[in-house]
Scaffold this motif. Structure first.
Motif, PDB file in Angstrom:
ATOM      1  N   ARG A 147      -8.598  91.453   2.547  1.00 39.57           N
ATOM      2  CA  ARG A 147      -7.211  91.930   2.587  1.00 39.57           C
ATOM      3  C   ARG A 147      -6.206  90.970   1.954  1.00 39.57           C
ATOM      4  O   ARG A 147      -5.002  91.141   2.119  1.00 39.57           O
ATOM      5  N   ARG A 199       3.002  91.517   6.395  1.00 36.38           N
ATOM      6  CA  ARG A 199       1.604  91.669   6.806  1.00 36.38           C
ATOM      7  C   ARG A 199       0.943  90.301   6.870  1.00 36.38           C
ATOM      8  O   ARG A 199       0.962  89.543   5.904  1.00 36.38           O
ATOM      9  N   GLN A 226      -4.585  91.792  11.660  1.00 40.03           N
ATOM     10  CA  GLN A 226      -3.168  91.658  12.021  1.00 40.03           C
ATOM     11  C   GLN A 226      -3.013  91.448  13.519  1.00 40.03           C
ATOM     12  O   GLN A 226      -2.040  90.840  13.957  1.00 40.03           O
ATOM     13  N   GLN A 239      -2.626  89.590   7.426  1.00 40.80           N
ATOM     14  CA  GLN A 239      -3.930  90.223   7.601  1.00 40.80           C
ATOM     15  C   GLN A 239      -5.059  89.447   6.936  1.00 40.80           C
ATOM     16  O   GLN A 239      -6.198  89.890   6.928  1.00 40.80           O
ATOM     17  N   SER A 289      -1.873  91.489   1.787  1.00 39.56           N
ATOM     18  CA  SER A 289      -1.231  90.719   2.846  1.00 39.56           C
ATOM     19  C   SER A 289      -0.139  89.847   2.252  1.00 39.56           C
ATOM     20  O   SER A 289      -0.270  89.333   1.136  1.00 39.56           O
ATOM     21  N   CYS A 291      -7.328  96.617   9.129  1.00 37.63           N
ATOM     22  CA  CYS A 291      -6.100  96.041   9.674  1.00 37.63           C
ATOM     23  C   CYS A 291      -6.299  95.222  10.945  1.00 37.63           C
ATOM     24  O   CYS A 291      -5.336  94.686  11.486  1.00 37.63           O
ATOM     25  N   LEU A 340      -0.464  97.754  16.117  1.00 37.03           N
ATOM     26  CA  LEU A 340      -0.893  96.488  15.518  1.00 37.03           C
ATOM     27  C   LEU A 340      -0.097  95.297  16.059  1.00 37.03           C
ATOM     28  O   LEU A 340      -0.405  94.158  15.755  1.00 37.03           O
TER      29      LEU A 340
END
Length: 220
Positions: free
Chosen positions: A155, A114, A85, A116, A159, A82, A47
């Motif tokens: 998300r 995160r 990201q 995202q 996040s 995901c 990621l």
């Protein structure tokens, strides 16, 4: 010749084999976020593939990122959980200050943070992004106050940071509709309950999507 990244594809396929259909059926049934899967991708560096090496990433290009996503879906896993990201951090990389990049990108690369979620779509404008109504106006010299609403912000509940697109100059005061829009990096850990509210939206698939309300949210 375009690099096909076969070594990366093979490694991603092996990782995905640990997350068979039963895993995804259970997360869908429970409307749960696939935390274990996202952690595995993060721990193995997939990621952070677009983050430069100086900030803890691989420093590869979009073709490598596409190869990773292709393998995830080819294996029957869900990259939508995901994928943001990978590309939302591009705004920080291209337009963030040196201090922001040094603070956030290494932590995004390791999974400590995160990034995202990105707030763009609104109930009244849909895909007509230039007609968005969420506003951010300066409050003194060191902060902005945000008011408005976003929808289909996926998300957001999973996040730490969110990219937010808001209008900083009213539409009737700009020469071009593309003018007067600004991007903010919102630390949702501080914002939730302090001017930011997240409401999940039930959909036919487990996409972890939400609507977000901003009520005098103050951000730096």
């Amino acid at each position: 010749m375009v690099e096909m990244y076969e070594d990366i594809r093979d490694a991603v396929a092996k990782l995905c084999a640990d997350f068979p259909g039963e895993y995804w059926q259970e997360t869908d049934r429970e409307r749960a976020y696939p935390t274990e899967f996202v952690k595995a991708l993060t721990d193995n560096g997939y990621l952070s593939v677009l983050i430069p090496e100086e900030f803890g990433g691989s420093g590869l290009g979009i073709t490598a990122a596409a190869a990773i996503m292709e393998e995830i879906h080819k294996s029957g896993c869900n990259g939508a959980a995901c994928h943001a990201q990978m590309y939302t951090m591009g705004s920080v990389l291209r337009h963030g200050s040196d201090a922001q990049k040094e603070l956030y990108l290494p932590k995004i690369a390791t999974g400590e943070l995160r990034l995202q979620a990105f707030g763009v779509t609104e109930p009244t404008s849909g895909t007509d992004t230039l007609s968005l109504r969420t506003t951010a106006f300066k409050d003194g010299n060191d902060s902005y106050v945000v008011n408005g609403q976003k929808i289909w912000t996926s998300r957001a509940e999973h996040s730490d940071l969110m990219l937010l697109l808001a209008r900083t100059t009213p539409l009737d005061q700009v020469e071009k509709r593309t003018h007067g829009l600004s991007v903010f990096l919102v630390d949702m850990r501080d914002a939730i309950g302090n001017g930011l509210e997240i409401k999940p939206i039930r959909t036919m698939i487990n996409h972890a999507t939400t609507e977000i309300f901003f009520d005098n949210l103050k951000i730096p």
